[in-house]
Design a protein around this motif. Structure first.
Motif, mmCIF file in Angstrom:
data_model
loop_
_atom_site.group_PDB
_atom_site.id
_atom_site.type_symbol
_atom_site.label_atom_id
_atom_site.label_comp_id
_atom_site.label_asym_id
_atom_site.label_seq_id
_atom_site.Cartn_x
_atom_site.Cartn_y
_atom_site.Cartn_z
ATOM 1 N N ALA A 80 22.867 43.222 46.243
ATOM 2 C CA ALA A 80 22.688 44.555 45.671
ATOM 3 C C ALA A 80 22.749 44.457 44.157
ATOM 4 O O ALA A 80 23.410 43.569 43.599
ATOM 5 C CB ALA A 80 23.763 45.519 46.176
ATOM 6 N N VAL A 81 22.060 45.366 43.514
ATOM 7 C CA VAL A 81 22.152 45.498 42.066
ATOM 8 C C VAL A 81 23.299 46.452 41.750
ATOM 9 O O VAL A 81 23.408 47.518 42.360
ATOM 10 C CB VAL A 81 20.835 46.039 41.472
ATOM 11 N N ILE A 82 24.173 46.043 40.844
ATOM 12 C CA ILE A 82 25.230 46.940 40.386
ATOM 13 C C ILE A 82 24.656 47.739 39.221
ATOM 14 O O ILE A 82 24.631 47.265 38.074
ATOM 15 C CB ILE A 82 26.490 46.166 39.944
ATOM 16 N N ASN A 83 24.139 48.916 39.517
ATOM 17 C CA ASN A 83 23.573 49.746 38.460
ATOM 18 C C ASN A 83 24.647 50.163 37.454
ATOM 19 O O ASN A 83 24.396 50.210 36.249
ATOM 20 C CB ASN A 83 22.927 51.003 39.059
ATOM 21 N N ARG A 84 25.814 50.442 37.984
ATOM 22 C CA ARG A 84 26.931 50.815 37.112
ATOM 23 C C ARG A 84 28.230 50.734 37.893
ATOM 24 O O ARG A 84 28.346 51.238 38.992
ATOM 25 C CB ARG A 84 26.739 52.242 36.587
ATOM 26 N N TRP A 85 29.203 50.045 37.313
ATOM 27 C CA TRP A 85 30.565 50.045 37.827
ATOM 28 C C TRP A 85 31.443 50.582 36.706
ATOM 29 O O TRP A 85 31.649 49.925 35.687
ATOM 30 C CB TRP A 85 30.995 48.640 38.232
ATOM 31 N N THR A 86 31.954 51.779 36.878
ATOM 32 C CA THR A 86 32.801 52.414 35.882
ATOM 33 C C THR A 86 34.235 52.410 36.376
ATOM 34 O O THR A 86 34.503 52.835 37.507
ATOM 35 C CB THR A 86 32.357 53.864 35.608
ATOM 36 N N GLN A 87 35.135 51.941 35.532
ATOM 37 C CA GLN A 87 36.546 51.888 35.879
ATOM 38 C C GLN A 87 37.333 52.721 34.872
ATOM 39 O O GLN A 87 37.284 52.465 33.664
ATOM 40 C CB GLN A 87 37.051 50.445 35.855
ATOM 41 N N ASP A 88 38.026 53.732 35.350
ATOM 42 C CA ASP A 88 38.862 54.578 34.502
ATOM 43 C C ASP A 88 40.289 54.468 35.023
ATOM 44 O O ASP A 88 40.697 55.203 35.912
ATOM 45 C CB ASP A 88 38.378 56.024 34.526
ATOM 46 N N ARG A 89 41.007 53.467 34.491
ATOM 47 C CA ARG A 89 42.341 53.119 34.976
ATOM 48 C C ARG A 89 42.248 52.773 36.473
ATOM 49 O O ARG A 89 41.600 51.808 36.812
ATOM 50 C CB ARG A 89 43.334 54.227 34.662
ATOM 51 N N LYS A 204 36.460 33.563 51.939
ATOM 52 C CA LYS A 204 37.519 33.658 52.933
ATOM 53 C C LYS A 204 36.915 33.267 54.270
ATOM 54 O O LYS A 204 36.151 34.024 54.861
ATOM 55 C CB LYS A 204 38.089 35.073 53.003
ATOM 56 N N GLY A 205 37.233 32.054 54.726
ATOM 57 C CA GLY A 205 36.628 31.570 55.957
ATOM 58 C C GLY A 205 35.121 31.477 55.796
ATOM 59 O O GLY A 205 34.603 30.852 54.868
ATOM 60 N N ASP A 206 34.392 32.160 56.674
ATOM 61 C CA ASP A 206 32.926 32.129 56.607
ATOM 62 C C ASP A 206 32.349 33.335 55.868
ATOM 63 O O ASP A 206 31.164 33.629 55.971
ATOM 64 C CB ASP A 206 32.321 32.043 58.014
ATOM 65 N N ARG A 207 33.203 34.024 55.106
ATOM 66 C CA ARG A 207 32.747 35.158 54.305
ATOM 67 C C ARG A 207 32.697 34.793 52.823
ATOM 68 O O ARG A 207 33.539 34.053 52.344
ATOM 69 C CB ARG A 207 33.671 36.360 54.502
ATOM 70 N N LEU A 208 31.718 35.330 52.132
ATOM 71 C CA LEU A 208 31.551 35.045 50.714
ATOM 72 C C LEU A 208 31.120 36.318 49.987
ATOM 73 O O LEU A 208 30.272 37.080 50.478
ATOM 74 C CB LEU A 208 30.507 33.943 50.516
ATOM 75 N N VAL A 209 31.716 36.545 48.833
ATOM 76 C CA VAL A 209 31.314 37.635 47.936
ATOM 77 C C VAL A 209 31.100 37.023 46.568
ATOM 78 O O VAL A 209 31.990 36.345 46.040
ATOM 79 C CB VAL A 209 32.392 38.738 47.852
ATOM 80 N N ARG A 210 29.914 37.242 46.004
ATOM 81 C CA ARG A 210 29.618 36.687 44.673
ATOM 82 C C ARG A 210 29.260 37.822 43.720
ATOM 83 O O ARG A 210 28.488 38.730 44.068
ATOM 84 C CB ARG A 210 28.488 35.676 44.743
ATOM 85 N N LEU A 211 29.815 37.753 42.521
ATOM 86 C CA LEU A 211 29.531 38.725 41.471
ATOM 87 C C LEU A 211 28.952 38.007 40.264
ATOM 88 O O LEU A 211 29.497 36.987 39.821
ATOM 89 C CB LEU A 211 30.806 39.460 41.049
ATOM 90 N N VAL A 212 27.864 38.545 39.744
ATOM 91 C CA VAL A 212 27.299 38.077 38.482
ATOM 92 C C VAL A 212 27.259 39.275 37.547
ATOM 93 O O VAL A 212 26.615 40.282 37.857
ATOM 94 C CB VAL A 212 25.887 37.494 38.667
ATOM 95 N N ILE A 213 27.964 39.171 36.431
ATOM 96 C CA ILE A 213 28.044 40.284 35.489
ATOM 97 C C ILE A 213 27.141 39.991 34.302
ATOM 98 O O ILE A 213 27.233 38.914 33.682
ATOM 99 C CB ILE A 213 29.494 40.516 35.009
ATOM 100 N N THR A 214 26.255 40.929 33.987
ATOM 101 C CA THR A 214 25.307 40.741 32.889
ATOM 102 C C THR A 214 25.689 41.533 31.647
ATOM 103 O O THR A 214 25.249 41.201 30.546
ATOM 104 C CB THR A 214 23.897 41.157 33.338
ATOM 105 N N ASN A 215 26.488 42.570 31.818
ATOM 106 C CA ASN A 215 26.899 43.384 30.677
ATOM 107 C C ASN A 215 28.247 44.027 30.970
ATOM 108 O O ASN A 215 28.522 44.419 32.095
ATOM 109 C CB ASN A 215 25.859 44.478 30.392
ATOM 110 N N TRP A 216 29.076 44.089 29.937
ATOM 111 C CA TRP A 216 30.410 44.646 30.101
ATOM 112 C C TRP A 216 30.785 45.326 28.794
ATOM 113 O O TRP A 216 30.653 44.733 27.721
ATOM 114 C CB TRP A 216 31.395 43.502 30.383
ATOM 115 N N GLN A 217 31.230 46.567 28.878
ATOM 116 C CA GLN A 217 31.610 47.273 27.662
ATOM 117 C C GLN A 217 32.802 48.184 27.932
ATOM 118 O O GLN A 217 32.974 48.685 29.039
ATOM 119 C CB GLN A 217 30.434 48.091 27.132
ATOM 120 N N PRO A 218 33.633 48.414 26.901
ATOM 121 C CA PRO A 218 34.774 49.303 27.071
ATOM 122 C C PRO A 218 34.332 50.761 27.020
ATOM 123 O O PRO A 218 33.270 51.087 26.477
ATOM 124 C CB PRO A 218 35.654 48.956 25.857
ATOM 125 N N LEU A 219 35.128 51.645 27.588
ATOM 126 C CA LEU A 219 34.844 53.078 27.528
ATOM 127 C C LEU A 219 35.687 53.705 26.427
ATOM 128 O O LEU A 219 36.781 53.260 26.140
ATOM 129 C CB LEU A 219 35.157 53.739 28.865
#
Length: 219
Positions: A80-89, A204-219
């Motif tokens: 999946a494409v991460i269009n936006r992941w916003t974290q506020d605390r 974890k066992g036969d499960r895999l999660v991969r993240l590739v981050i292309t941009n990161w900025q503070p709010l």
């Protein structure tokens, strides 16, 4: 009541034997942990600046990133494409786009112990068990509550963990909840902030999660 059935000397002998046996088992268990070999080139000894780095990244609790997410598990390979992941605390808002299972644009919003999922067809789901709801709605095994920490290069502070560092002092791996999170690339995305993960893989066992981050900025 049980001890009173034996003479005093016999009672003390039984107690002493029980204590010695318990101590022997504890020493044996500790020894087996310490003998667990580390991967070549890695150490559990943190670098001198680790506490400062950990504190700075923990305080980075308002940010937004973009990138890609891949999930692999028995019978399924999805991305999946991460269009936006916003974290506020503690509050996260994750917007994904994926053709997998017709998910389309999917939004995950929540905080520790709660999640709301809005599917492309308008269906909405809520649960106090985020990981199980994500699995039921999308088929993905995604430890979202811990991923909020792992994506910053930090262990989830609410659970036991083990940290491994490479020869340059960079965090190479977190072992937590049966997951092995490997940090494969770091990048200085934000000025005056330690380098952040640009690529990580959690297994974890036969499960895999991969993240590739292309941009990161503070709010």
């Amino acid at each position: 009541m049980l001890l009173s059935a034996f003479p005093p000397g016999r009672t003390w002998h039984l107690l002493r034997c029980s204590l010695m046996f318990g101590l022997a088992m504890l020493v044996s268990a500790c020894a087996s942990i310490s003998q667990d070999p580390l991967p070549a080139g890695l150490t559990e000894q943190p670098p001198a600046d680790w506490a400062q780095r950990q504190n700075m990244l923990s305080n980075l609790d308002q940010w937004q990133l973009n990138g890609k997410l891949a999930v692999r598990q028995p019978g399924e390979n999805a991305s999946a494409v991460i269009n936006r992941w916003t974290q506020d605390r503690e509050q996260y808002d994750l917007h994904l786009s994926s053709s997998f299972l017709g998910m389309g644009r999917t939004e995950l919003s929540g905080s520790p112990g709660f999640i709301e999922i809005r599917m492309a067809n308008g269906d909405e789901y809520r649960s106090s068990d985020p990981e199980n709801l994500i699995s039921a709605a999308t088929g993905w095994q995604l430890p979202i509550d811990s991923l909020v920490w792992w994506v910053r290069g930090l262990p989830d502070p609410g659970r036991d963990y083990r940290l491994l560092f490479d020869e340059q002092g960079a965090l190479a791996e977190i072992r937590q909840q049966g997951w092995n999170i490997r940090y494969e690339r770091w990048q200085a995305f934000i000025a005056d902030t330690p380098a952040l993960p640009a690529r990580l893989t959690a297994r974890k066992g036969d499960r895999l999660v991969r993240l590739v981050i292309t941009n990161w900025q503070p709010l």
